[in-house]
Design an enzyme around this catalytic site. Sequence first.
Site, PDB file in Angstrom:
ATOM      1  N   PRO A 141      -5.359  10.265   7.741  1.00 55.23           N
ATOM      2  CA  PRO A 141      -4.592  10.799   6.610  1.00 55.23           C
ATOM      3  C   PRO A 141      -4.600   9.805   5.459  1.00 55.23           C
ATOM      4  CG  PRO A 141      -3.415  11.117   8.667  1.00 55.23           C
ATOM      5  CD  PRO A 141      -4.590  10.245   8.984  1.00 55.23           C
ATOM      6  N   CYS A 142      -4.688  10.328   4.243  1.00 55.76           N
ATOM      7  CA  CYS A 142      -4.851   9.414   3.110  1.00 55.76           C
ATOM      8  C   CYS A 142      -3.650   8.488   2.946  1.00 55.76           C
ATOM      9  CB  CYS A 142      -5.124  10.178   1.819  1.00 55.76           C
ATOM     10  SG  CYS A 142      -3.760  11.232   1.271  1.00 55.76           S
ATOM     11  N   GLN A 143      -2.484   8.880   3.513  1.00 58.03           N
ATOM     12  CA  GLN A 143      -1.339   7.977   3.443  1.00 58.03           C
ATOM     13  C   GLN A 143      -1.637   6.648   4.132  1.00 58.03           C
ATOM     14  OE1 GLN A 143      -1.366  11.109   4.418  1.00 58.03           O
ATOM     15  NE2 GLN A 143       0.518  12.203   3.949  1.00 58.03           N
TER      16      GLN A 143
END
Length: 495
Positions: free
Chosen positions: A101-103
């Site tokens: 996930p880009c987080q």
Amino acid sequence: MNSEVFSRKLKRLRAGGAARVLDLFSGCGGLSLGLQAAGCSIRAAVEIDRDAARSHGANFHPCDPRHAKARNITTPPEDFAAELGLGPVAEAIDIIVGGPPCQAFARVGRPKLREIDEHPQAFRNDPRARLYQEYLHYVGAYQPLAVLIENVPDVLNHGGQNIAQEICEVLERKGYVCGYTLLNAAFFGVPQMRERMFLIGYRREVTNAVTFPEPSHWMNLPPGYEGSRAVALKVLNGLFQVSHNYTDPPASHDGLSAAVTASEAIGDLPPIDARRLLKEGILRRGARRFDNIIAWDRRRRVSSYAHIMRTWPGFLAPEEGLRDHVIRYLPRDYPLFARLNPGDQYPEAWQRATDMFEERLEKLRRKGQPLQKGSAAYEELRDSIVPPYDATKFPNKWRKMWVDQPARTLMAHLGKDSYSHIHYDSNQARTISVREAARLQSFPDGFLFSGTMNPAFRQIGNAVPPLLAKVLGREILKALKSKERAENVRRRAGT
């Protein structure tokens, strides 16, 4: 890293062996299914969501319950390999696919990413980086010949940070050649205008260049898609003017086949008359389980796309009918859905609902039963017809699909309401079913989704379209098995 490991892997592949894939953050298995169709062997997957993990296990390892277990990416690679009997870690896998996930990357910054990569315990001081660190840990342990990462376009410009470029820089320091681009699924035979970033990395022993597949289909994308792409790519004109790994997508053109439309994708599926089912008491509130079969309607035309979905090797459509052709219980909105025009969004829906409310008020007045504005009866009638959301704040919340265009992007939010994909057929007057969502995402009819309706919608919206994954898989296998490319690499290296 041991160059002998890579040499053995390449030798096995170029002798005809199937590439062995590990899917990280796998979801239900869109990438896995596409790479399997391209000729790969899906050895294992890591997925923390229980329903998605069960779906992946049921479709790729139905006889081995170990593969249906939900796992955190923090599971040590060595323990994971031992638990599933994969053999020696460095020898077990040829390709790692997926995408943290880009987080996991956002706002960490390039110096911090390098620190995390060089100091394995650094993530303890920055939890945002943990998933990224664990992903890199798996790459380091399994030493794949190739890496494929997928993410949203915004990963190229996340608050001014180009995460894709930073991934490339770290992988290159590990001995990989990397490139990334933006691909729209509609250009590859998927009946959905879904734009995503794809990053491919190869060991330098494999090749010295990254290429992406050529489109097979064409359409003029609606306004908004080019704008979104421009925003995503804006950072390339700033931080990375001199050197970056971005590649312009291979061009689509009108000499190719027309993009697959929504009606070609789902028009052969059995119709569901939501208003009739509601009236007859068949459609009721409650969880939608996949325990009722809806028989095929043999009179409906089967498009070439639908034929692919019905006859996918290993995932043939069930002869008796479909179990997951289920829809949401939305009694207030079925009459409204019937009045919407293709392309209508929430402002148009709200206005038509308001018109319907005024029509009902007028009928009551004619019957001598007027309702006073602001009264309890007035408000109750309005609430039974008009959706409550502010029409100026939620313009994209609803959309009725076009019959002759691919669908707009399916999102995980399908698991909450599905208003973003209202069926184009006004006679059915409903949002799309689970199986229709799967068709629009290019999942074949024999692919199983674990859980009830909401988890299945979420799994589908989160997935990579298998047809797009298939062409990416073929592109990767072409590089891995190309002796000509390998010879060019050796020649340029002077070996």
